[in-house]
Design an enzyme around this catalytic site. Structure first.
Site, PDB file in Angstrom:
ATOM      1  N   ASP A  86       0.843  -1.200   0.000  1.00  0.00           N
ATOM      2  CA  ASP A  86       0.000   0.000   0.000  1.00  0.00           C
ATOM      3  C   ASP A  86       0.876   1.246   0.000  1.00  0.00           C
ATOM      4  O   ASP A  86       1.993   1.235   0.523  1.00  0.00           O
ATOM      5  CB  ASP A  86      -0.883   0.032   1.262  1.00  0.00           C
ATOM      6  CG  ASP A  86      -1.774  -1.194   1.353  1.00  0.00           C
ATOM      7  OD1 ASP A  86      -2.243  -1.644   0.301  1.00  0.00           O
ATOM      8  OD2 ASP A  86      -1.970  -1.698   2.470  1.00  0.00           O
ATOM      9  N   ASP A  92       1.018   7.729   8.238  1.00  0.00           N
ATOM     10  CA  ASP A  92       1.426   6.336   8.495  1.00  0.00           C
ATOM     11  C   ASP A  92       2.851   6.338   9.045  1.00  0.00           C
ATOM     12  O   ASP A  92       3.165   5.669  10.033  1.00  0.00           O
ATOM     13  CB  ASP A  92       1.477   5.510   7.193  1.00  0.00           C
ATOM     14  CG  ASP A  92       0.115   5.111   6.654  1.00  0.00           C
ATOM     15  OD1 ASP A  92      -0.768   4.816   7.462  1.00  0.00           O
ATOM     16  OD2 ASP A  92      -0.037   5.066   5.421  1.00  0.00           O
ATOM     17  N   GLU A 115       3.109  -2.913  10.295  1.00  0.00           N
ATOM     18  CA  GLU A 115       2.668  -2.947   8.899  1.00  0.00           C
ATOM     19  C   GLU A 115       3.651  -2.182   8.010  1.00  0.00           C
ATOM     20  O   GLU A 115       3.837  -2.527   6.850  1.00  0.00           O
ATOM     21  CB  GLU A 115       1.275  -2.295   8.782  1.00  0.00           C
ATOM     22  CG  GLU A 115       0.757  -2.293   7.357  1.00  0.00           C
ATOM     23  CD  GLU A 115      -0.489  -1.442   7.140  1.00  0.00           C
ATOM     24  OE1 GLU A 115      -0.964  -0.784   8.074  1.00  0.00           O
ATOM     25  OE2 GLU A 115      -0.980  -1.450   6.006  1.00  0.00           O
ATOM     26  N   GLU A 116       4.258  -1.144   8.565  1.00  0.00           N
ATOM     27  CA  GLU A 116       5.095  -0.262   7.751  1.00  0.00           C
ATOM     28  C   GLU A 116       6.544  -0.724   7.625  1.00  0.00           C
ATOM     29  O   GLU A 116       7.355  -0.026   7.024  1.00  0.00           O
ATOM     30  CB  GLU A 116       5.045   1.167   8.315  1.00  0.00           C
ATOM     31  CG  GLU A 116       3.640   1.744   8.435  1.00  0.00           C
ATOM     32  CD  GLU A 116       2.850   1.753   7.113  1.00  0.00           C
ATOM     33  OE1 GLU A 116       3.486   1.766   6.033  1.00  0.00           O
ATOM     34  OE2 GLU A 116       1.608   1.719   7.169  1.00  0.00           O
ATOM     35  N   ASP A 138      -0.521  -2.045  13.599  1.00  0.00           N
ATOM     36  CA  ASP A 138      -0.869  -1.296  12.393  1.00  0.00           C
ATOM     37  C   ASP A 138      -0.925   0.140  12.904  1.00  0.00           C
ATOM     38  O   ASP A 138      -1.878   0.517  13.592  1.00  0.00           O
ATOM     39  CB  ASP A 138      -2.245  -1.764  11.877  1.00  0.00           C
ATOM     40  CG  ASP A 138      -2.727  -0.938  10.703  1.00  0.00           C
ATOM     41  OD1 ASP A 138      -2.085   0.075  10.372  1.00  0.00           O
ATOM     42  OD2 ASP A 138      -3.765  -1.309  10.125  1.00  0.00           O
ATOM     43  N   LEU A 140      -1.399   3.112  11.664  1.00  0.00           N
ATOM     44  CA  LEU A 140      -2.557   3.910  11.262  1.00  0.00           C
ATOM     45  C   LEU A 140      -3.417   3.070  10.331  1.00  0.00           C
ATOM     46  O   LEU A 140      -2.990   2.714   9.236  1.00  0.00           O
ATOM     47  CB  LEU A 140      -2.099   5.189  10.567  1.00  0.00           C
ATOM     48  CG  LEU A 140      -3.009   6.376  10.811  1.00  0.00           C
ATOM     49  CD1 LEU A 140      -3.037   6.773  12.280  1.00  0.00           C
ATOM     50  CD2 LEU A 140      -2.553   7.560   9.994  1.00  0.00           C
ATOM     51  N   ASP A 141      -4.585   2.731  10.807  1.00  0.00           N
ATOM     52  CA  ASP A 141      -5.502   1.907  10.022  1.00  0.00           C
ATOM     53  C   ASP A 141      -6.529   2.816   9.347  1.00  0.00           C
ATOM     54  O   ASP A 141      -7.078   3.713   9.988  1.00  0.00           O
ATOM     55  CB  ASP A 141      -6.217   0.927  10.960  1.00  0.00           C
ATOM     56  CG  ASP A 141      -7.250   0.102  10.227  1.00  0.00           C
ATOM     57  OD1 ASP A 141      -6.861  -0.646   9.317  1.00  0.00           O
ATOM     58  OD2 ASP A 141      -8.443   0.231  10.541  1.00  0.00           O
ATOM     59  N   GLU A 297      -4.017  -6.852  12.270  1.00  0.00           N
ATOM     60  CA  GLU A 297      -5.371  -6.321  12.072  1.00  0.00           C
ATOM     61  C   GLU A 297      -6.396  -7.349  12.593  1.00  0.00           C
ATOM     62  O   GLU A 297      -7.162  -7.069  13.510  1.00  0.00           O
ATOM     63  CB  GLU A 297      -5.629  -5.992  10.591  1.00  0.00           C
ATOM     64  CG  GLU A 297      -4.810  -4.800  10.125  1.00  0.00           C
ATOM     65  CD  GLU A 297      -5.010  -4.433   8.656  1.00  0.00           C
ATOM     66  OE1 GLU A 297      -5.032  -3.225   8.355  1.00  0.00           O
ATOM     67  OE2 GLU A 297      -5.101  -5.319   7.799  1.00  0.00           O
TER      68      GLU A 297
HETATM   69  P1  AHG Z   1      -4.567   0.366   6.200  1.00  0.00           P
HETATM   70  O1  AHG Z   1      -4.961   1.796   6.073  1.00  0.00           O
HETATM   71  O2  AHG Z   1      -3.872   0.070   7.493  1.00  0.00           O
HETATM   72  O3  AHG Z   1      -3.799  -0.155   5.002  1.00  0.00           O
HETATM   73  O4  AHG Z   1      -5.891  -0.536   6.317  1.00  0.00           O
HETATM   74  C1  AHG Z   1      -6.945  -0.355   5.421  1.00  0.00           C
HETATM   75  C2  AHG Z   1      -7.792  -1.575   5.480  1.00  0.00           C
HETATM   76  C3  AHG Z   1      -8.905  -1.566   6.515  1.00  0.00           C
HETATM   77  O5  AHG Z   1      -8.812  -0.660   7.535  1.00  0.00           O
HETATM   78  C4  AHG Z   1     -10.159  -1.332   5.717  1.00  0.00           C
HETATM   79  O6  AHG Z   1     -11.247  -1.968   6.295  1.00  0.00           O
HETATM   80  C5  AHG Z   1      -9.800  -1.877   4.372  1.00  0.00           C
HETATM   81  O7  AHG Z   1      -8.422  -1.747   4.229  1.00  0.00           O
HETATM   82  C6  AHG Z   1     -10.484  -1.160   3.271  1.00  0.00           C
HETATM   83  O8  AHG Z   1     -10.193  -1.807   2.090  1.00  0.00           O
HETATM   84  P2  AHG Z   1     -11.038  -1.558   0.762  1.00  0.00           P
HETATM   85  O9  AHG Z   1     -10.763  -0.131   0.358  1.00  0.00           O
HETATM   86  O10 AHG Z   1     -10.522  -2.560  -0.212  1.00  0.00           O
HETATM   87  O11 AHG Z   1     -12.493  -1.781   1.100  1.00  0.00           O
HETATM   88 MN    MN Z   2      -5.037  -1.353   8.514  1.00  0.00          MN
HETATM   89 MN    MN Z   3      -2.137   0.976   8.303  1.00  0.00          MN
END
Ligand code: AHG
Ligand code: MN
Ligand code: MN
Length: 357
Positions: A86, A92, A115-116, A138, A140-141, A297
């Protein structure tokens, strides 16, 4: 002082200690220090770790709240993708640095996984103290929500290390089933900031009072509703889901359940914890094994939800907390929430799945 019964009448979960009666504020620090006395083997390390995370959460919260005012929104300068592929946002990176800094300063854990970061991070001993814990997070989620002022969170999991405490920690210290977590929790930077955690004796939530800069006990012994009216899934991927998942989603619609999907798992799970419901992230063509990360997560949020009376499984119907991880950044499918709704989904999977279960 109100005397604490060992078990609450409604759920039989042990109340950790006598809480003051009336309106006296109980801060997070006071709560975790008092709870420590519940553990026979307590050395203060776990208490110290939870306090470190609380401090980091306050610092992250301060920055999240200023996000539109200072130059901290958007993609990190020179950022490549993180370990999960990502885009790294500036926040983050900031949240990750602050958590690592707070944990390294105290030396209450011997290693960190995030995660990072592709690999685990060793924490050098402080004052020659040998720590028995590893921490995963994680930082920042839901970070794609930062730029649009929607709630984000931090998720954390704490395990006892398996390796010899005289040597460096190893990746195997992190590759433990979620049932081995000694503590897990999250911080939600939402309309208010709340820290929710469990050490396996129920779930408690602490809201940050900005006027005194303290997390104060606001949600004692949280229990989630057994049923719910909300389902939470990225329905934009509907055509990419397997048949059983499409049938279940059709049923949610037939039953007039409301769809709620924020795009930060912490926020969606927090709503479900309070109001009941189910959160789903099944396999898609893009993410055949699911998108969400098992270790930092799915596992911590599953421990919280189970401790509050809910259920959590993957779409092969295996309890998330029983999955043996093979990799640090392993992905998983997940269905988590009110027990009756998870059971209902299970029946759909058993009925419609083309795969052997
Ligand atoms: P992060 O920001 O730590 O990468 O997590 C994002 C995750 C989670 O929090 C969320 O429910 C999901 O990704 C959303 O994914 P989609 O956009 O594919 O729905
Ligand atoms: Mn996350
Ligand atoms: Mn995250």
């Amino acid at each position: 002082m109100a005397t604490s019964a060992k078990k609450t009448p409604e759920n039989g979960i042990a109340v950790p200690f006598a809480l003051p009666g009336g309106n006296r504020i109980v801060t997070l620090d006071e709560f975790i220090i008092r709870s420590e006395k519940d553990f026979d083997y307590a050395t203060g390390e776990l208490t110290g770790l939870l306090r470190d995370i609380g401090v980091a959460a306050k610092i992250i919260n301060r920055e999240v709240n200023k996000a539109g005012l200072v130059n901290i929104i958007g993609v990190a300068d020179g950022s490549s993708d993180n370990a999960s592929g990502d885009k790294q946002q500036k926040l983050d990176v900031y949240a990750n640095e602050k958590l690592i800094e707070c944990l390294k300063n105290s030396g209450e854990c011997c290693a960190i996984a995030s995660e990072e970061n592709d690999d685990i991070i060793q924490v050098p001993p402080v004052n020659s103290k040998k720590s028995h814990y590893v921490v995963m997070f994680d930082p920042l989620d839901g970070s794609s929500n930062i730029d649009v002022n929607i709630s984000v969170g931090t998720i954390f999991a704490i395990y006892r290390r398996k390796s010899d405490p005289t040597g460096p920690a190893t990746v195997d210290d992190f590759l433990q089933a979620g049932s081995k977590q000694v503590a897990a929790g999250y911080v939600l930077y939402g309309t208010s900031t709340i820290l929710v955690y469990t050490t396996g004796r129920g779930v408690n939530g602490f809201t940050l009072d900005p006027s005194i800069g303290e997390f104060c006990l606001s949600h004692r012994n949280m229990r989630m509703p057994e049923d719910g009216q909300f389902y939470s899934v990225n329905q934009g991927y509907y055509s990419k889901f397997d048949l059983e998942m499409r049938r279940y989603i059709d049923n949610c619609s037939d039953e007039n359940y409301s769809l709620r999907y924020i795009g930060s798992m912490v926020s969606d799970i927090h709503r479900i914890l309070i109001q009941g419901g189910i959160f789903l992230y099944p396999s898609t063509r893009k993410y055949p094994k699911g998108k969400l990360r098992l270790l930092y997560e799915c596992n911590p949020l599953s421990m919280i939800v189970e401790q509050a009376g809910g259920k959590s499984m993957n779409t092969q119907l295996k309890r998330i907390l029983d999955v043996d991880p093979k990799e640090l950044h392993q992905r998983s499918t997940i269905a988590i929430g009110s027990p009756n709704m998870v059971d209902e989904l299970k029946a759909f999977i058993e009925r419609y799945s083309a795969l052997p279960l």
